[in-house]
Design a protein around this motif. Structure first.
Motif, PDB file in Angstrom:
ATOM      1  N   GLY A  33       0.813  -1.206   0.000  1.00 33.60           N
ATOM      2  CA  GLY A  33       0.000   0.000   0.000  1.00 33.60           C
ATOM      3  C   GLY A  33       0.845   1.254   0.000  1.00 33.60           C
ATOM      4  N   ARG A  59      -6.281   4.807   8.369  1.00 35.68           N
ATOM      5  CA  ARG A  59      -6.915   3.556   7.972  1.00 35.68           C
ATOM      6  C   ARG A  59      -8.338   3.825   7.531  1.00 35.68           C
ATOM      7  NH1 ARG A  59      -7.539  -0.911  12.428  1.00 35.68           N
ATOM      8  NH2 ARG A  59      -9.768  -0.771  12.104  1.00 35.68           N
ATOM      9  N   THR A 110      -5.942   6.392   1.323  1.00 34.20           N
ATOM     10  CA  THR A 110      -6.761   5.655   2.280  1.00 34.20           C
ATOM     11  C   THR A 110      -8.063   5.280   1.590  1.00 34.20           C
ATOM     12  OG1 THR A 110      -5.847   7.087   4.001  1.00 34.20           O
ATOM     13  CG2 THR A 110      -7.695   5.668   4.619  1.00 34.20           C
ATOM     14  N   ARG A 143      -4.154   1.755  -2.779  1.00 36.41           N
ATOM     15  CA  ARG A 143      -4.804   0.705  -1.981  1.00 36.41           C
ATOM     16  C   ARG A 143      -5.571  -0.307  -2.823  1.00 36.41           C
ATOM     17  NH1 ARG A 143      -2.042   0.948   2.683  1.00 36.41           N
ATOM     18  NH2 ARG A 143      -1.817   3.107   3.337  1.00 36.41           N
TER      19      ARG A 143
END
Length: 464
Positions: free
Chosen positions: A286, A353, A413, A444
């Motif tokens: 990521g 997150r 994110t 991501r």
């Protein structure tokens, strides 16, 4: 439900003559009242689970506004399932109270649970200032027979070498009270479930009796088994080993992802296929690693260690470089349209997150600083954060970002809301009447932009 208010006769659990069953009964009946110091995202749910167990819990925090909200039954962490309802219930029944007066709480408690943040300073050294301050507060009300549990993540040896000397300063002696490390194993968004027993609870005392008391208490608090280590130092290492394992594993995935072009393969596909072998469990690459845990654990573990520990240090370095990889890739993609200097870049996701409204150590902050140093204008979009952390970016609402003229975008994110953005709105009219897209770096593997004209680089998959 009746209130298990503590009687005027409270009992200590450390060195007690009572049988284990009698001690468990004292905890359940509120005769061994509990104080939890630190009403943060872990401390509050932990206090509430203690409230379910004992019915006599005081939550301590230095923030008067937070304490006032808690006293009214208002939950400051709405993203945590179940916390609002349980808080209201326990406040109404008198099983949970809150205060800024830590010394008063310490004076009445027989079990003291410390769960304040521990971070690193600018030199990557552990900063235990908050932990030490709370320990001073606990000492002010410490009585023989009390038990002190440290849930905060700490360097090995902290209980014996930092906490115990503070607690024994003055007229207290080792052996009069219990001290154990009981590291939290809790993830944001599932705190109550984790505390109640998603995983075995690890405890370790500075002496055998401290370990016994910690195991007894957490056997009541948790539905899962209690794993008792031989010392508080070992218990601290358990939590740090867990975090460092993930850091090293993620670093492997990230390094493989940076070699996507060199391998000329879809690294994500290769990882997924490799993981069908039961002995292989490579995590997902990521844009970087953030949060309260993984970015700090290697530095806690290596505090005071003279040996080089090259694997741990290299893994941390690899993960810290991923925001730079995202920016370099974005700059390469922009090269066909012009320099990054003067470009406008939309940064999607600032929380560390997805779905968690916290930004500590978020890789998005580093991405923004790197772009700013290159002369780009950064527009930050995050639908779940109340405010941005300190970073060189203009905050733009998710419903307004498509109205801005942007040259590139980076997804750091993967909030669910970003899947509903009209990504076609960023397309422009081409020189011959067609549609021309922008450069997008998906950090991501979260975007499907196959039906757009955008030039997309997915970390671990490469350019499309």
């Amino acid at each position: 439900m009746t209130t298990n208010a503590p009687s005027t006769e409270t009992v200590g659990l450390y060195g007690a003559d009572a049988s284990p069953d009698e001690q468990r009964a004292a905890l359940r009946e509120g005769r061994a009242p509990v104080a939890v110091y630190g009403m943060g995202k872990i401390g509050l749910p932990l206090a509430l689970v203690y409230g379910e167990t004992s019915g006599a819990v005081t939550g301590v925090d230095v923030d008067p506004e937070r304490v006032a909200a808690l006293a009214d039954g208002n939950n400051p962490f709405e993203h945590e399932p179940g916390v609002s309802g349980l808080l209201s219930e326990l406040v109404a029944d008198g099983r949970f109270t809150s205060t800024t007066d830590g010394e008063a709480a310490a004076a009445t408690a027989r079990v003291h649970v410390i769960v304040v943040p521990t971070v690193i300073d600018g030199d990557d050294d552990p900063d235990l200032g908050a932990l030490e301050a709370v320990t001073e507060t606990v000492r002010s009300g410490l009585d023989p027979g009390d038990a002190v549990f440290v849930e905060s993540t700490v360097p090995p040896g902290t209980c014996a070498e930092v906490i115990q000397p503070i607690l024994t300063a003055g007229d207290r002696e080792p052996g009069e009270f219990g001290l154990a490390h009981t590291p939290e194993r809790t993830a944001s968004g599932r705190a109550l479930r984790d505390i109640r027993g998603s995983y075995p609870k690890v405890v370790g005392g500075v002496d055998a009796e401290s370990g016994r008391v910690a195991a007894l208490v957490y056997d009541e608090v948790s539905d899962n088994e209690v794993v008792r280590t031989d010392s508080a130092r070992t218990a601290a290492c358990v939590k740090l080993f867990e975090g460092v394992y993930r850091d090293v594993n993620i670093a492997l995935a990230n390094e493989l992802a940076t070699l996507t072009d060199a391998f000329d393969v879809d690294v994500i596909e290769a990882i997924e296929a490799a993981n069908t072998q039961p002995y292989c469990d490579i995590l997902t690459p990521g844009a970087g690693v953030g949060g309260h845990c993984i970015p700090y654990y290697p530095y806690f573990l290596l505090d005071g260690v003279a040996d080089p520990a090259p694997l741990i240090r290299t893994a941390r370095s690899v993960n810290e470089l991923m925001p730079g990889f995202v920016v370099e890739t974005l700059v390469d993609g922009l090269a066909t349209d012009g320099p990054v200097e003067g470009a406008t870049v939309a940064l999607f996701g600032v929380a560390y997150r997805a779905g968690v409204p916290e930004a500590r150590a978020s890789p998005a902050i580093d991405v923004a600083h790197r772009l700013d140093r290159l002369g780009a204008t950064v527009l930050a979009v995050d639908p779940i954060l109340d405010e941005l952390p300190e970073m060189p970016a203009e905050r733009v609402d998710i419903d307004e970002i498509t109205e801005r003229d942007v040259d590139a975008a980076a997804l750091v994110t993967a909030h669910e809301e970003f899947g509903h953005v009209d990504w076609r709105a960023f397309e422009r009219e081409g020189p011959e009447g067609g549609r021309r897209g922008i450069t997008v770096v998906d950090g991501r593997q979260a975007l499907d932009l196959s039906e757009t004209a955008h030039s997309v680089y997915t970390v671990g998959r490469g350019w499309r």
